[in-house]
Design a protein around this motif. Structure first.
Motif, PDB file in Angstrom:
ATOM      1  N   GLU A 198       0.873  -1.176   0.000  1.00  0.00           N
ATOM      2  CA  GLU A 198       0.000   0.000   0.000  1.00  0.00           C
ATOM      3  C   GLU A 198       0.911   1.227   0.000  1.00  0.00           C
ATOM      4  OE1 GLU A 198      -3.278  -0.413  -0.294  1.00  0.00           O
ATOM      5  OE2 GLU A 198      -2.912  -2.598  -0.253  1.00  0.00           O
ATOM      6  N   LYS A 199       1.155   1.758  -1.181  1.00  0.00           N
ATOM      7  CA  LYS A 199       2.125   2.850  -1.340  1.00  0.00           C
ATOM      8  C   LYS A 199       1.543   4.179  -0.873  1.00  0.00           C
ATOM      9  CE  LYS A 199       2.984   4.720  -5.358  1.00  0.00           C
ATOM     10  NZ  LYS A 199       3.437   4.979  -6.740  1.00  0.00           N
ATOM     11  N   PRO A 200       2.306   4.947  -0.081  1.00  0.00           N
ATOM     12  CA  PRO A 200       1.811   6.262   0.350  1.00  0.00           C
ATOM     13  C   PRO A 200       1.724   7.231  -0.825  1.00  0.00           C
ATOM     14  CG  PRO A 200       4.087   5.947   1.045  1.00  0.00           C
ATOM     15  CD  PRO A 200       3.627   4.635   0.488  1.00  0.00           C
ATOM     16  N   VAL A 201       0.960   8.297  -0.625  1.00  0.00           N
ATOM     17  CA  VAL A 201       0.787   9.342  -1.646  1.00  0.00           C
ATOM     18  C   VAL A 201       1.228  10.667  -1.028  1.00  0.00           C
ATOM     19  CG1 VAL A 201      -0.869  10.622  -3.067  1.00  0.00           C
ATOM     20  CG2 VAL A 201      -1.120   8.139  -2.754  1.00  0.00           C
ATOM     21  N   TYR A 202       2.029  11.429  -1.762  1.00  0.00           N
ATOM     22  CA  TYR A 202       2.483  12.729  -1.260  1.00  0.00           C
ATOM     23  C   TYR A 202       1.809  13.842  -2.045  1.00  0.00           C
ATOM     24  CZ  TYR A 202       5.472  16.346   0.645  1.00  0.00           C
ATOM     25  OH  TYR A 202       5.927  17.473   1.293  1.00  0.00           O
ATOM     26  N   ASP A 203       1.312  14.858  -1.343  1.00  0.00           N
ATOM     27  CA  ASP A 203       0.636  16.008  -1.953  1.00  0.00           C
ATOM     28  C   ASP A 203       1.570  17.210  -1.900  1.00  0.00           C
ATOM     29  OD1 ASP A 203      -0.958  18.153  -2.660  1.00  0.00           O
ATOM     30  OD2 ASP A 203      -2.741  17.391  -1.630  1.00  0.00           O
ATOM     31  N   TYR A 204       2.097  17.613  -3.060  1.00  0.00           N
ATOM     32  CA  TYR A 204       3.069  18.707  -3.107  1.00  0.00           C
ATOM     33  C   TYR A 204       2.435  20.051  -2.764  1.00  0.00           C
ATOM     34  CZ  TYR A 204       6.027  15.366  -5.584  1.00  0.00           C
ATOM     35  OH  TYR A 204       6.768  14.271  -5.923  1.00  0.00           O
ATOM     36  N   THR A 205       1.127  20.196  -2.983  1.00  0.00           N
ATOM     37  CA  THR A 205       0.487  21.493  -2.737  1.00  0.00           C
ATOM     38  C   THR A 205       0.369  21.803  -1.251  1.00  0.00           C
ATOM     39  OG1 THR A 205      -1.748  20.552  -2.788  1.00  0.00           O
ATOM     40  CG2 THR A 205      -0.814  21.314  -4.875  1.00  0.00           C
ATOM     41  N   ILE A 206       0.341  20.761  -0.408  1.00  0.00           N
ATOM     42  CA  ILE A 206       0.242  20.978   1.041  1.00  0.00           C
ATOM     43  C   ILE A 206       1.530  20.606   1.767  1.00  0.00           C
ATOM     44  CG2 ILE A 206      -2.244  20.653   1.027  1.00  0.00           C
ATOM     45  CD1 ILE A 206      -1.772  17.849   2.238  1.00  0.00           C
ATOM     46  N   HIS A 207       2.540  20.170   1.002  1.00  0.00           N
ATOM     47  CA  HIS A 207       3.827  19.766   1.591  1.00  0.00           C
ATOM     48  C   HIS A 207       3.627  18.688   2.661  1.00  0.00           C
ATOM     49  CE1 HIS A 207       6.023  23.071  -0.354  1.00  0.00           C
ATOM     50  NE2 HIS A 207       5.017  23.840  -0.015  1.00  0.00           N
ATOM     51  N   ASN A 208       2.825  17.682   2.337  1.00  0.00           N
ATOM     52  CA  ASN A 208       2.577  16.643   3.327  1.00  0.00           C
ATOM     53  C   ASN A 208       2.038  15.382   2.655  1.00  0.00           C
ATOM     54  OD1 ASN A 208       2.653  15.620   5.914  1.00  0.00           O
ATOM     55  ND2 ASN A 208       1.284  17.160   6.774  1.00  0.00           N
TER      56      ASN A 208
ATOM     57  N   ALA B 211      -0.532  12.567   1.871  1.00  0.00           N
ATOM     58  CA  ALA B 211      -1.986  12.525   1.803  1.00  0.00           C
ATOM     59  C   ALA B 211      -2.521  11.362   2.640  1.00  0.00           C
ATOM     60  CB  ALA B 211      -2.436  12.384   0.351  1.00  0.00           C
ATOM     61  N   SER B 212      -3.818  11.361   2.864  1.00  0.00           N
ATOM     62  CA  SER B 212      -4.423  10.319   3.692  1.00  0.00           C
ATOM     63  C   SER B 212      -4.603   9.005   2.941  1.00  0.00           C
ATOM     64  CB  SER B 212      -5.775  10.790   4.230  1.00  0.00           C
ATOM     65  OG  SER B 212      -6.644  11.133   3.159  1.00  0.00           O
ATOM     66  N   GLU B 213      -4.739   9.087   1.610  1.00  0.00           N
ATOM     67  CA  GLU B 213      -4.967   7.867   0.837  1.00  0.00           C
ATOM     68  C   GLU B 213      -3.662   7.133   0.531  1.00  0.00           C
ATOM     69  OE1 GLU B 213      -4.880  11.176  -2.366  1.00  0.00           O
ATOM     70  OE2 GLU B 213      -5.601  10.928  -0.307  1.00  0.00           O
ATOM     71  N   VAL B 214      -3.798   5.867   0.165  1.00  0.00           N
ATOM     72  CA  VAL B 214      -2.664   5.052  -0.289  1.00  0.00           C
ATOM     73  C   VAL B 214      -3.048   4.407  -1.617  1.00  0.00           C
ATOM     74  CG1 VAL B 214      -1.778   4.578   2.027  1.00  0.00           C
ATOM     75  CG2 VAL B 214      -3.493   3.053   1.012  1.00  0.00           C
ATOM     76  N   VAL B 215      -2.053   3.851  -2.303  1.00  0.00           N
ATOM     77  CA  VAL B 215      -2.284   3.200  -3.585  1.00  0.00           C
ATOM     78  C   VAL B 215      -1.846   1.745  -3.494  1.00  0.00           C
ATOM     79  CG1 VAL B 215      -1.670   3.157  -6.035  1.00  0.00           C
ATOM     80  CG2 VAL B 215      -1.963   5.354  -4.868  1.00  0.00           C
ATOM     81  N   HIS B 216      -2.729   0.837  -3.872  1.00  0.00           N
ATOM     82  CA  HIS B 216      -2.387  -0.586  -3.874  1.00  0.00           C
ATOM     83  C   HIS B 216      -1.480  -0.880  -5.074  1.00  0.00           C
ATOM     84  CE1 HIS B 216      -2.928  -4.878  -3.001  1.00  0.00           C
ATOM     85  NE2 HIS B 216      -3.042  -5.047  -4.314  1.00  0.00           N
ATOM     86  N   VAL B 217      -0.334  -1.487  -4.827  1.00  0.00           N
ATOM     87  CA  VAL B 217       0.629  -1.797  -5.881  1.00  0.00           C
ATOM     88  C   VAL B 217       0.924  -3.288  -5.856  1.00  0.00           C
ATOM     89  CG1 VAL B 217       2.948  -1.384  -6.793  1.00  0.00           C
ATOM     90  CG2 VAL B 217       1.661   0.497  -5.743  1.00  0.00           C
ATOM     91  N   ALA B 218       0.681  -3.949  -6.971  1.00  0.00           N
ATOM     92  CA  ALA B 218       0.956  -5.380  -7.085  1.00  0.00           C
ATOM     93  C   ALA B 218       2.389  -5.599  -7.545  1.00  0.00           C
ATOM     94  CB  ALA B 218      -0.010  -6.026  -8.076  1.00  0.00           C
ATOM     95  N   PRO B 219       2.995  -6.734  -7.202  1.00  0.00           N
ATOM     96  CA  PRO B 219       4.373  -7.013  -7.637  1.00  0.00           C
ATOM     97  C   PRO B 219       4.473  -7.115  -9.155  1.00  0.00           C
ATOM     98  CG  PRO B 219       3.635  -8.564  -5.946  1.00  0.00           C
ATOM     99  CD  PRO B 219       2.427  -7.809  -6.382  1.00  0.00           C
ATOM    100  N   ARG B 220       5.652  -6.837  -9.672  1.00  0.00           N
ATOM    101  CA  ARG B 220       5.915  -6.930 -11.116  1.00  0.00           C
ATOM    102  C   ARG B 220       7.301  -7.523 -11.344  1.00  0.00           C
ATOM    103  NH1 ARG B 220       1.237  -6.106 -11.096  1.00  0.00           N
ATOM    104  NH2 ARG B 220       0.017  -4.542 -12.243  1.00  0.00           N
ATOM    105  N   ASP B 221       7.576  -7.900 -12.584  1.00  0.00           N
ATOM    106  CA  ASP B 221       8.867  -8.500 -12.912  1.00  0.00           C
ATOM    107  C   ASP B 221       9.999  -7.476 -12.959  1.00  0.00           C
ATOM    108  OD1 ASP B 221       7.703 -10.985 -13.128  1.00  0.00           O
ATOM    109  OD2 ASP B 221       7.492 -10.910 -15.307  1.00  0.00           O
ATOM    110  N   VAL B 222       9.668  -6.234 -13.335  1.00  0.00           N
ATOM    111  CA  VAL B 222      10.665  -5.163 -13.406  1.00  0.00           C
ATOM    112  C   VAL B 222      10.187  -4.015 -12.527  1.00  0.00           C
ATOM    113  CG1 VAL B 222      11.941  -3.554 -14.875  1.00  0.00           C
ATOM    114  CG2 VAL B 222      11.297  -5.813 -15.765  1.00  0.00           C
TER     115      VAL B 222
END
Length: 212
Positions: free
Chosen positions: A84-94, A96-107
């Motif tokens: 569950e990858k974090p998300v950074y919001d450049y407009t607030i310098h912090n 974000a509350s949401e995360v992104v689900h990332v599945a494994p890959r070969d590369v």
């Protein structure tokens, strides 16, 4: 080499050096293949400081990043576990509350200004790339990008560059060039270097039995 182990490629360089262009060029050469991009910028630390104080943080310093979390999540992806990858919001310098689900890959392409500054991260990489671009070109790119995409004023961008970005580049980022396997001048425009990278990645894919 470990069969079926994902290939991890680290792409680094100064701010606005063309790291993303190199990563995108690799993506384009492996269209349809099992590949993902992990940006170090997603791993800026969460801060409870007020907005005006967060603006003063040196975001080009190694301590600005949650490196243990990046290392853990990269280790999970290498072990074929989703994250569950974090998300950074450049407009607030912090962060974000949401995360992104990332599945494994070969590369796995890991991109960021300080990914080679940490030995534990370097040890996870099969190929380490440093994108070397002139300071003048980088600052012009940064001004255009931060004003258009991150809601910054011209004065704000210039002030940040002079007080933190440029000094940190020479203190922390440029010295990591010595850890690179490949140094790429001119970023994504250097087609010869891109071709060499693609050839090497294809060879490792074949060795590990990972079909393209």
């Amino acid at each position: 080499m470990d069969a079926q182990k994902p290939i991890v490629i680290g792409v680094t360089g100064g701010s606005a050096s063309g790291k993303t262009s190199v990563a995108r060029a690799i993506f384009d050469n492996f269209s349809g293949h099992s590949l993902l991009l992990l940006e170090q910028d997603s791993y800026y630390k969460h801060s409870d400081l007020p907005f005006e104080e967060r603006r003063k943080i040196n975001y080009d310093h190694p301590l600005a990043f949650d490196t243990p979390l990046l290392h853990q999540q990269l280790t999970d992806l290498i072990a074929r576990r989703p994250i569950e990858k974090p998300v950074y919001d450049y407009t607030i310098h912090n962060r974000a509350s949401e995360v992104v689900h990332v599945a494994p890959r070969d590369v796995i392409i890991v991109e960021g200004i300080l990914i080679l500054a940490d030995e534990t991260l370097r040890d996870l990489m099969d190929i380490k790339v440093y994108v070397d671009t002139d300071d003048d070109i980088r600052v012009i790119r940064r001004i255009k990008r931060d004003m258009a995409e991150r809601g910054r004023s011209l004065d704000d961008v210039i002030q940040q560059y002079l007080t933190t970005v440029k000094p940190s580049y020479h203190q922390f980022i440029e010295p990591t060039k010595r850890y690179a396997d490949i140094i790429v001048p001119e970023g994504g425009r250097n087609t010869v270097a891109i071709d060499l990278l693609v050839t090497k990645i294809r060879a490792i894919l074949a060795e590990r039995g990972l079909r393209e």
